[in-house]
Motif scaffolding. Structure first.
Motif, PDB file in Angstrom:
ATOM      1  N   GLY A  57      38.775   0.036 -16.039  1.00 63.51           N
ATOM      2  CA  GLY A  57      39.436   0.159 -14.745  1.00 63.51           C
ATOM      3  C   GLY A  57      40.134  -1.124 -14.348  1.00 63.51           C
ATOM      4  N   ASN A  58      39.465  -2.254 -14.565  1.00 66.04           N
ATOM      5  CA  ASN A  58      40.072  -3.557 -14.260  1.00 66.04           C
ATOM      6  C   ASN A  58      41.331  -3.779 -15.097  1.00 66.04           C
ATOM      7  OD1 ASN A  58      37.949  -4.005 -12.549  1.00 66.04           O
ATOM      8  ND2 ASN A  58      36.924  -5.529 -13.818  1.00 66.04           N
ATOM      9  N   HIS A  59      41.251  -3.378 -16.359  1.00 65.92           N
ATOM     10  CA  HIS A  59      42.405  -3.550 -17.246  1.00 65.92           C
ATOM     11  C   HIS A  59      43.591  -2.720 -16.756  1.00 65.92           C
ATOM     12  CE1 HIS A  59      44.551  -4.435 -20.933  1.00 65.92           C
ATOM     13  NE2 HIS A  59      44.739  -3.126 -21.141  1.00 65.92           N
ATOM     14  N   SER A  60      43.321  -1.495 -16.364  1.00 63.38           N
ATOM     15  CA  SER A  60      44.393  -0.627 -15.854  1.00 63.38           C
ATOM     16  C   SER A  60      44.986  -1.210 -14.572  1.00 63.38           C
ATOM     17  CB  SER A  60      43.852   0.780 -15.583  1.00 63.38           C
ATOM     18  OG  SER A  60      43.409   1.388 -16.773  1.00 63.38           O
ATOM     19  N   PHE A  61      44.115  -1.788 -13.747  1.00 62.47           N
ATOM     20  CA  PHE A  61      44.587  -2.380 -12.482  1.00 62.47           C
ATOM     21  C   PHE A  61      45.569  -3.514 -12.760  1.00 62.47           C
ATOM     22  CE2 PHE A  61      44.355  -5.587  -9.180  1.00 62.47           C
ATOM     23  CZ  PHE A  61      44.506  -4.855  -8.015  1.00 62.47           C
ATOM     24  N   LEU A 114      47.357  -3.996 -15.283  1.00 63.07           N
ATOM     25  CA  LEU A 114      48.585  -3.492 -15.888  1.00 63.07           C
ATOM     26  C   LEU A 114      49.468  -2.784 -14.869  1.00 63.07           C
ATOM     27  CD1 LEU A 114      47.271  -2.064 -19.289  1.00 63.07           C
ATOM     28  CD2 LEU A 114      48.613  -4.149 -18.930  1.00 63.07           C
ATOM     29  N   GLY A 115      48.945  -2.615 -13.667  1.00 62.25           N
ATOM     30  CA  GLY A 115      49.708  -1.967 -12.606  1.00 62.25           C
ATOM     31  C   GLY A 115      49.534  -0.465 -12.557  1.00 62.25           C
ATOM     32  N   ASP A 116      48.636   0.076 -13.389  1.00 59.35           N
ATOM     33  CA  ASP A 116      48.386   1.522 -13.398  1.00 59.35           C
ATOM     34  C   ASP A 116      47.242   1.808 -12.417  1.00 59.35           C
ATOM     35  OD1 ASP A 116      48.095   4.177 -13.909  1.00 59.35           O
ATOM     36  OD2 ASP A 116      47.789   3.982 -16.086  1.00 59.35           O
ATOM     37  N   ILE A 117      47.562   1.829 -11.147  1.00 56.73           N
ATOM     38  CA  ILE A 117      46.548   1.909 -10.095  1.00 56.73           C
ATOM     39  C   ILE A 117      45.840   3.269 -10.106  1.00 56.73           C
ATOM     40  CG2 ILE A 117      46.105   1.618  -7.633  1.00 56.73           C
ATOM     41  CD1 ILE A 117      47.171  -0.868  -9.093  1.00 56.73           C
ATOM     42  N   GLU A 118      46.589   4.363 -10.340  1.00 56.54           N
ATOM     43  CA  GLU A 118      45.967   5.686 -10.346  1.00 56.54           C
ATOM     44  C   GLU A 118      44.912   5.807 -11.433  1.00 56.54           C
ATOM     45  OE1 GLU A 118      49.161   5.111 -10.220  1.00 56.54           O
ATOM     46  OE2 GLU A 118      49.962   6.100  -8.419  1.00 56.54           O
ATOM     47  N   THR A 119      45.212   5.266 -12.624  1.00 61.25           N
ATOM     48  CA  THR A 119      44.226   5.307 -13.713  1.00 61.25           C
ATOM     49  C   THR A 119      43.015   4.451 -13.375  1.00 61.25           C
ATOM     50  OG1 THR A 119      45.956   5.655 -15.367  1.00 61.25           O
ATOM     51  CG2 THR A 119      43.846   4.828 -16.166  1.00 61.25           C
ATOM     52  N   ALA A 120      43.247   3.309 -12.717  1.00 61.99           N
ATOM     53  CA  ALA A 120      42.132   2.444 -12.313  1.00 61.99           C
ATOM     54  C   ALA A 120      41.207   3.191 -11.351  1.00 61.99           C
ATOM     55  CB  ALA A 120      42.671   1.178 -11.654  1.00 61.99           C
ATOM     56  N   VAL A 121      41.797   3.941 -10.423  1.00 60.90           N
ATOM     57  CA  VAL A 121      40.985   4.724  -9.480  1.00 60.90           C
ATOM     58  C   VAL A 121      40.114   5.725 -10.237  1.00 60.90           C
ATOM     59  CG1 VAL A 121      41.083   6.485  -7.669  1.00 60.90           C
ATOM     60  CG2 VAL A 121      42.543   4.471  -7.515  1.00 60.90           C
ATOM     61  N   LYS A 122      40.705   6.395 -11.210  1.00 56.95           N
ATOM     62  CA  LYS A 122      39.941   7.383 -11.982  1.00 56.95           C
ATOM     63  C   LYS A 122      38.783   6.726 -12.733  1.00 56.95           C
ATOM     64  CE  LYS A 122      43.886  10.506 -12.652  1.00 56.95           C
ATOM     65  NZ  LYS A 122      44.832  11.098 -13.631  1.00 56.95           N
ATOM     66  N   LYS A 123      39.025   5.555 -13.269  1.00 61.96           N
ATOM     67  CA  LYS A 123      37.978   4.859 -14.025  1.00 61.96           C
ATOM     68  C   LYS A 123      36.843   4.413 -13.102  1.00 61.96           C
ATOM     69  CE  LYS A 123      39.370   5.113 -18.258  1.00 61.96           C
ATOM     70  NZ  LYS A 123      38.530   5.794 -19.279  1.00 61.96           N
ATOM     71  N   TYR A 124      37.191   3.843 -11.958  1.00 62.01           N
ATOM     72  CA  TYR A 124      36.145   3.413 -11.025  1.00 62.01           C
ATOM     73  C   TYR A 124      35.349   4.620 -10.515  1.00 62.01           C
ATOM     74  CZ  TYR A 124      38.666  -1.047 -10.943  1.00 62.01           C
ATOM     75  OH  TYR A 124      39.270  -2.231 -11.298  1.00 62.01           O
ATOM     76  N   THR A 125      36.040   5.754 -10.302  1.00 57.93           N
ATOM     77  CA  THR A 125      35.354   6.968  -9.857  1.00 57.93           C
ATOM     78  C   THR A 125      34.400   7.460 -10.934  1.00 57.93           C
ATOM     79  OG1 THR A 125      37.277   7.590  -8.522  1.00 57.93           O
ATOM     80  CG2 THR A 125      35.687   9.324  -9.026  1.00 57.93           C
ATOM     81  N   GLU A 126      34.851   7.416 -12.172  1.00 57.15           N
ATOM     82  CA  GLU A 126      33.999   7.825 -13.294  1.00 57.15           C
ATOM     83  C   GLU A 126      32.772   6.921 -13.389  1.00 57.15           C
ATOM     84  OE1 GLU A 126      34.285   8.273 -18.201  1.00 57.15           O
ATOM     85  OE2 GLU A 126      36.087   7.813 -17.008  1.00 57.15           O
ATOM     86  N   VAL A 154      30.604  -3.416  -6.556  1.00 46.21           N
ATOM     87  CA  VAL A 154      31.848  -3.841  -7.210  1.00 46.21           C
ATOM     88  C   VAL A 154      32.771  -2.648  -7.433  1.00 46.21           C
ATOM     89  CG1 VAL A 154      32.811  -4.769  -9.338  1.00 46.21           C
ATOM     90  CG2 VAL A 154      30.837  -5.879  -8.275  1.00 46.21           C
ATOM     91  N   LEU A 155      32.221  -1.534  -7.908  1.00 42.60           N
ATOM     92  CA  LEU A 155      33.048  -0.357  -8.175  1.00 42.60           C
ATOM     93  C   LEU A 155      33.669   0.185  -6.886  1.00 42.60           C
ATOM     94  CD1 LEU A 155      30.717   1.412 -10.778  1.00 42.60           C
ATOM     95  CD2 LEU A 155      33.027   0.547 -11.233  1.00 42.60           C
ATOM     96  N   TYR A 156      32.874   0.283  -5.835  1.00 38.47           N
ATOM     97  CA  TYR A 156      33.405   0.755  -4.554  1.00 38.47           C
ATOM     98  C   TYR A 156      34.483  -0.190  -4.021  1.00 38.47           C
ATOM     99  CZ  TYR A 156      30.023   4.532  -3.631  1.00 38.47           C
ATOM    100  OH  TYR A 156      29.299   5.697  -3.656  1.00 38.47           O
ATOM    101  N   SER A 157      34.205  -1.481  -4.092  1.00 30.70           N
ATOM    102  CA  SER A 157      35.133  -2.460  -3.539  1.00 30.70           C
ATOM    103  C   SER A 157      36.433  -2.500  -4.326  1.00 30.70           C
ATOM    104  CB  SER A 157      34.469  -3.842  -3.511  1.00 30.70           C
ATOM    105  OG  SER A 157      35.207  -4.732  -2.718  1.00 30.70           O
ATOM    106  N   ASN A 158      36.316  -2.405  -5.669  1.00 27.73           N
ATOM    107  CA  ASN A 158      37.529  -2.402  -6.494  1.00 27.73           C
ATOM    108  C   ASN A 158      38.363  -1.157  -6.241  1.00 27.73           C
ATOM    109  OD1 ASN A 158      36.717  -4.801  -7.569  1.00 27.73           O
ATOM    110  ND2 ASN A 158      36.361  -4.058  -9.646  1.00 27.73           N
ATOM    111  N   ARG A 159      37.701  -0.013  -6.108  1.00 25.26           N
ATOM    112  CA  ARG A 159      38.455   1.212  -5.838  1.00 25.26           C
ATOM    113  C   ARG A 159      39.128   1.135  -4.466  1.00 25.26           C
ATOM    114  NH1 ARG A 159      35.641   7.142  -6.194  1.00 25.26           N
ATOM    115  NH2 ARG A 159      34.729   6.440  -4.219  1.00 25.26           N
ATOM    116  N   ALA A 160      38.455   0.480  -3.519  1.00 26.91           N
ATOM    117  CA  ALA A 160      39.055   0.292  -2.193  1.00 26.91           C
ATOM    118  C   ALA A 160      40.327  -0.534  -2.286  1.00 26.91           C
ATOM    119  CB  ALA A 160      38.055  -0.384  -1.262  1.00 26.91           C
ATOM    120  N   GLN A 161      40.328  -1.562  -3.144  1.00 23.77           N
ATOM    121  CA  GLN A 161      41.533  -2.372  -3.331  1.00 23.77           C
ATOM    122  C   GLN A 161      42.680  -1.519  -3.868  1.00 23.77           C
ATOM    123  OE1 GLN A 161      42.128  -5.781  -2.642  1.00 23.77           O
ATOM    124  NE2 GLN A 161      44.215  -5.146  -3.111  1.00 23.77           N
TER     125      GLN A 161
END
Length: 604
Positions: A409-413, A415-427, A442-449
């Protein structure tokens, strides 16, 4: 120089013979109106200081100080030429303040005051017979008298008028003080004795405005205290539960100046303990939204917002009026363990939401509410049960997998792929065991960002609230505080944003352990913007600026005295020399960082 006046009050105070001393003081109280005007005001000023510093000393109350104050108040209210003569204008303020100070902590003094007839002249001041300065001390004194059962009943003879006047004062005090004092930019045009009382005769425009804000806040706080005295006894609930006033209540905030006062939410909670109060509160969508926002904030009175919602949910007559919006907000708090001295709040919230929940069946006609209730059941019951039976090997496997998904999720973030990052943090959150609190924060806070970048402040607030609910102590995770502050700012909720920003700075400094940390410049910038938005007089300033004719800027409650009549009077020191300014007014941040630091980035 030796005093030649045989009846001098100050000489009498120094008398060593207690019998002569008491006799002289008693005589002075009886003959107060015949004393020279300048000496009389000095005596009142001295009595005021003594009453403030020694409010439980029985000497003066036993010698007739209350009858003395009553005679001065009646003279001030009924004889316009007398009160405007020299320094007599200060007398009604001091007299009412002295009554309030002596009745603040003593039931016996309160009874003596009522027997002496203090209520009628205090009511005249509350009606606005002189000015808002006298209203301030009148509502304070009446609030103390209403705190005791026997003296309350005497005041309750005027119940309807008192409640209506106090409601009006609580709602209008901000506008009243702003229009009649703060909005007057030329300090020479301000009422002199108001300036002298507010600043003790020293300080310029900035000091006067700061103290006026403090005094206006006190008028509101003491008005709400007086209304509380009626509401807690189940009196005048129909009047207090007026829909317009309830909306005003929901916006009354103790803020930084009166940070010890629960303000509007305190009275709303009292009302929610009654059937009529719950019914009226549940009918106002605006009030419910304010309570819900408070329940997901870092305000000191967060628990009061939660209490109100729980009371409304437990009442089957109001439950379904508030369930939709309350479930949306309270869902984020179901893991809240401790808030101040209150424990297991999350469990209480879950039980209140699940009162009529039936697993596998729809308990409401709203599928979205059913989904939320099911999520609570899964989190608090099903997932907990499964994890308790999980073997160590399976637990380790899940932990490794969650960390891997988080890194993806961090890697996707980045790279600018925010939607994929959201999916990863949700998973990751679905897989993450409840016991791994740090990882879930951390997962909640990152998804909030991510939600902030996707311009979805509602989901950002939800995730940051969940992270803050499981942080230890509660509301202490710095990055979540900052992100929720931004989200609230995006929604135009300045007060909630300000509290989170202040808590973020506190967490930032605490984490640095006193190593001279520089507060991030973006936080300072946010504070400065929010302080303007949440200024006590912000709404009054906006309203005045929108009026086409501001020349009629006068006290609408002033029935007998005009500004010109109140102006041009002498200086009298109002405060004792050892009183300190309210520390809460010094919270403005003035330290800057040199560059934007890692708090804008993701958690590790």
């Amino acid at each position: 120089m030796s005093c030649t006046n045989p009846t001098c009050f100050f000489c009498t105070m120094k008398e060593q013979n207690i019998v002569i001393r008491r006799s002289g003081i008693k005589k002075c109280f009886k003959e107060i109106l015949s004393i020279d005007e300048q000496e009389r005001v000095l005596i009142l000023s001295t009595l005021w200081k003594i009453s403030m510093n020694q409010p439980e000393d029985p000497e003066f109350p036993s010698l007739g100080i209350f009858k003395c104050m009553v005679s001065l108040l009646h003279k001030s209210i009924n004889d316009k030429s007398w009160v405007l003569d020299g320094q007599n204008i200060y007398i009604p303020y001091y007299a009412a303040h002295i009554v309030g100070s002596y009745t603040m902590n003593s039931f016996d003094f309160a009874e003596k005051a009522v027997e002496s007839g203090v209520i009628p002249p205090l009511l005249d001041l509350l009606r606005g017979k002189i000015s808002w300065v006298e209203q301030r001390v009148a509502v304070r004194a009446l609030g103390h008298l209403a705190s005791y059962d026997s003296t309350f009943e005497t005041l309750a003879v005027h119940e309807e008028e008192v409640v209506k006047l106090t409601m009006r004062l609580a709602s209008r005090c901000c506008e009243l003080v702003y229009n009649e004092f703060v909005a007057i930019k030329d300090t020479n045009l301000r009422v002199n004795y108001h300036k002298n009382l507010i600043t003790r005769g020293v300080g310029g425009l900035e000091m006067e405005n700061r103290k006026a804000e403090e005094w206006a806040g006190q008028i509101q706080s003491w008005s709400l205290h007086l209304l509380n005295c009626f509401a807690i006894r189940g009196r005048s609930l129909d009047l207090i539960c007026n829909q317009d006033f309830l909306k005003d209540l929901s916006s009354m905030w103790g803020g930084l100046v009166n940070h010890t006062s629960p303000s509007g939410i305190g009275l709303i909670r009292i009302l929610c303990y009654t059937q009529i109060g719950r019914t009226k509160v549940s009918e106002s969508k605006e009030v419910i939204e304010c309570i819900c926002n408070l329940s997901r904030s870092s305000d000191d009175w967060q628990y009061m917002g939660i209490d109100c919602l729980l009371l409304l949910l437990h009442d089957m007559n109001t439950r379904y009026k508030v369930l939709e919006i309350a479930s949306f907000h309270l869902l984020d708090l179901i893991e809240l363990r401790k808030l101040g001295e209150r424990c297991k709040l999350g469990l209480k919230i879950s039980k209140a939401l699940l009162i009529d929940f039936k697993k596998g069946k729809s308990s409401t006609k709203n599928p979205e509410i059913d989904r939320r209730l099911k999520e609570i059941w899964v989190t608090k019951v099903d997932k907990n049960r499964r994890e308790r039976s999980m073997c160590d090997e399976k637990f380790e496997e899940k932990t490794v997998l969650v960390n891997l998904i988080k890194q993806q999720g961090n890697h996707s973030f980045w790279l600018g792929d925010i939607e994929t990052a959201v999916k990863k943090y949700t998973e990751g959150l679905k897989l993450c065991p409840l016991i791994l609190r740090k990882e879930r924060i951390v997962l909640y806070s990152n998804r909030a960002q991510c939600y902030l970048l996707l311009n979805d402040p509602d989901l950002a607030i939800s995730d940051t609230t969940r992270a803050l609910s499981i942080s230890k102590p509660t509301n202490s995770h710095a990055k979540s505080l900052w992100r929720r502050s931004q989200a609230y700012y995006m929604k135009g909720l300045a007060k909630e944003s300000l509290m989170d920003c202040l808590m973020f700075i506190n967490a930032f400094v605490t984490a640095d352990k006193g190593k001279h940390a520089k507060i991030p410049y973006y936080a300072v910038h946010m504070i400065r913007k929010l302080m303007d938005s949440t200024w006590f007089f912000a709404s009054a300033k906006l309203k005045l600026s929108n009026e086409t004719n501001s020349s009629s800027d006068c006290n609408s409650s002033n029935e007998e005295f005009t500004k010109d009549e109140l102006a041009g009077l002498y200086t009298i020191l109002e405060e004792p020399g050892n009183r300190k300014d309210n520390d809460a007014t010094k919270r403005e941040v003035n330290r800057y960082g040199k560059k934007k630091d890692s708090f804008m980035a993701l958690s590790i």
